[in-house]
Design a protein around this motif. Structure first.
Motif, PDB file in Angstrom:
ATOM      1  N   GLY A  22      12.426   3.830  36.416  1.00  0.00           N
ATOM      2  CA  GLY A  22      11.767   2.916  35.480  1.00  0.00           C
ATOM      3  C   GLY A  22      10.759   1.965  36.118  1.00  0.00           C
ATOM      4  O   GLY A  22      10.092   1.200  35.409  1.00  0.00           O
ATOM      5  N   ASP A  23      10.648   1.978  37.431  1.00  0.00           N
ATOM      6  CA  ASP A  23       9.724   1.049  38.095  1.00  0.00           C
ATOM      7  C   ASP A  23       8.276   1.339  37.683  1.00  0.00           C
ATOM      8  O   ASP A  23       7.867   2.495  37.568  1.00  0.00           O
ATOM      9  N   THR A  24       7.518   0.271  37.502  1.00  0.00           N
ATOM     10  CA  THR A  24       6.109   0.397  37.116  1.00  0.00           C
ATOM     11  C   THR A  24       5.239   0.501  38.366  1.00  0.00           C
ATOM     12  O   THR A  24       5.511  -0.142  39.374  1.00  0.00           O
ATOM     13  N   ILE A  25       4.199   1.312  38.244  1.00  0.00           N
ATOM     14  CA  ILE A  25       3.276   1.507  39.363  1.00  0.00           C
ATOM     15  C   ILE A  25       2.030   0.651  39.132  1.00  0.00           C
ATOM     16  O   ILE A  25       1.525   0.580  38.009  1.00  0.00           O
ATOM     17  N   HIS A  26       1.577   0.023  40.182  1.00  0.00           N
ATOM     18  CA  HIS A  26       0.366  -0.794  40.091  1.00  0.00           C
ATOM     19  C   HIS A  26      -0.719  -0.200  40.981  1.00  0.00           C
ATOM     20  O   HIS A  26      -0.422   0.425  42.002  1.00  0.00           O
ATOM     21  N   GLU A  27      -1.949  -0.465  40.562  1.00  0.00           N
ATOM     22  CA  GLU A  27      -3.065   0.009  41.368  1.00  0.00           C
ATOM     23  C   GLU A  27      -2.942  -0.593  42.768  1.00  0.00           C
ATOM     24  O   GLU A  27      -2.518  -1.738  42.923  1.00  0.00           O
ATOM     25  N   ARG A  28      -3.283   0.176  43.759  1.00  0.00           N
ATOM     26  CA  ARG A  28      -3.223  -0.220  45.175  1.00  0.00           C
ATOM     27  C   ARG A  28      -1.810  -0.270  45.752  1.00  0.00           C
ATOM     28  O   ARG A  28      -1.624  -0.638  46.899  1.00  0.00           O
ATOM     29  N   ASP A  29      -0.772   0.073  44.958  1.00  0.00           N
ATOM     30  CA  ASP A  29       0.550   0.268  45.563  1.00  0.00           C
ATOM     31  C   ASP A  29       0.454   1.419  46.555  1.00  0.00           C
ATOM     32  O   ASP A  29      -0.291   2.375  46.314  1.00  0.00           O
ATOM     33  N   GLU A  30       1.228   1.328  47.628  1.00  0.00           N
ATOM     34  CA  GLU A  30       1.309   2.481  48.539  1.00  0.00           C
ATOM     35  C   GLU A  30       2.464   3.358  48.054  1.00  0.00           C
ATOM     36  O   GLU A  30       3.620   2.951  48.104  1.00  0.00           O
ATOM     37  N   ILE A  31       2.113   4.541  47.578  1.00  0.00           N
ATOM     38  CA  ILE A  31       3.124   5.433  46.999  1.00  0.00           C
ATOM     39  C   ILE A  31       3.308   6.633  47.913  1.00  0.00           C
ATOM     40  O   ILE A  31       2.329   7.168  48.451  1.00  0.00           O
ATOM     41  N   ALA A  32       4.561   7.025  48.108  1.00  0.00           N
ATOM     42  CA  ALA A  32       4.831   8.185  48.964  1.00  0.00           C
ATOM     43  C   ALA A  32       5.901   9.041  48.330  1.00  0.00           C
ATOM     44  O   ALA A  32       6.809   8.533  47.668  1.00  0.00           O
ATOM     45  N   ILE A  33       5.776  10.343  48.526  1.00  0.00           N
ATOM     46  CA  ILE A  33       6.817  11.261  48.072  1.00  0.00           C
ATOM     47  C   ILE A  33       7.716  11.541  49.272  1.00  0.00           C
ATOM     48  O   ILE A  33       7.249  11.832  50.365  1.00  0.00           O
ATOM     49  N   ILE A  34       9.036  11.387  49.006  1.00  0.00           N
ATOM     50  CA  ILE A  34      10.028  11.486  50.077  1.00  0.00           C
ATOM     51  C   ILE A  34      10.924  12.692  49.783  1.00  0.00           C
ATOM     52  O   ILE A  34      11.900  12.573  49.031  1.00  0.00           O
TER      53      ILE A  34
END
Lengths: 139, 80
Positions: B62-74
């Motif tokens: 449910g966490d919201t994503i914000h522009e410029r977040d560092e997102i990674a697939i683990i």
């Protein structure tokens, strides 16, 4: 500092790990040394290739150390992990824990390696004679 | 918003790259992102499991994503 965490592309120096973890207050140190095994399920392993999401891996290793300090009366924690290509017999991981009494050192060391394997974003690819496999990736 | 996703291990092979970009709505969640990724890269569904991390922390659906977040697939970790 009572915690030392390192991700390194260079050979891990086990003696320097032991030198760092020893202290006059400690009655014992517990050291776990992971080594590259020559076979998986009977198949010859040629080498392992370790990759890390470095900032998150460091952050997760620090969390594990903090949890261990909360749970056991221990004095110092060291976690060193390799990245890059490792040959059979080389050392991908060293965990060392010092404590006044051995039970806490043994228990914390076990907890740290077991939790590291579950939560720290590091991956290894096993190379066999007939191809490469990312460990645990598929059921 | 445009978001970049870092990939490691087997995910890097599935993406064919160590980083991919996706266009998402501003209130997108981790679940929305997983859905989009699985549409574009169906091989993700064959993994034992995988997580997403936002700014170096494991994220919840449910966490919201914000522009410029560092997102990674683990993908499933296998250190040690």
């Amino acid at each position: 500092m009572n915690t030392q965490i390192l991700l390194s592309a260079q050979t891990l120096d086990i003696q320097s790990c032991i030198d760092w973890i020893m202290s006059p207050e400690s009655g014992g140190i517990d050291v776990f040394i992971g080594t590259v095994r020559n076979a998986t399920k009977g198949k010859k392993v040629l080498r392992l290739d370790f990759e890390a999401y470095e900032p998150m891996a460091i952050s997760e290793m620090n969390k594990i150390a903090a949890q261990a300090f909360e749970r056991w009366p221990i004095q110092k924690i060291l976690i060193h992990h390799r990245t890059g290509l490792l040959q059979v017999g080389e050392v991908p991981v060293v965990i060392a824990v010092s404590a006044a009494h051995r039970d806490a050192a043994f228990d914390a060391c076990r907890y740290i390696i077991d939790t590291l394997k579950q939560t720290v974003p590091i991956w290894k690819k096993e190379s066999f004679e007939d191809g490469d496999v990312w460990v645990a990736a598929h059921p | 918003m445009k978001i970049n996703i870092l990939a490691f291990g087997v995910a890097k092979e599935i993406f064919g790259s160590s980083e991919v970009s996706l266009e998402m709505t501003n209130d997108a969640t981790i679940s929305n992102l997983k859905y989009l990724l699985e549409q574009q890269y169906p091989r993700l569904k064959q993994l034992s499991s995988y997580m997403l991390a936002v700014n170096n922390e494991y994220a919840l659906p449910g966490d919201t994503i914000h522009e410029r977040d560092e997102i990674a697939i683990i993908p499933p970790v296998s250190g040690g």
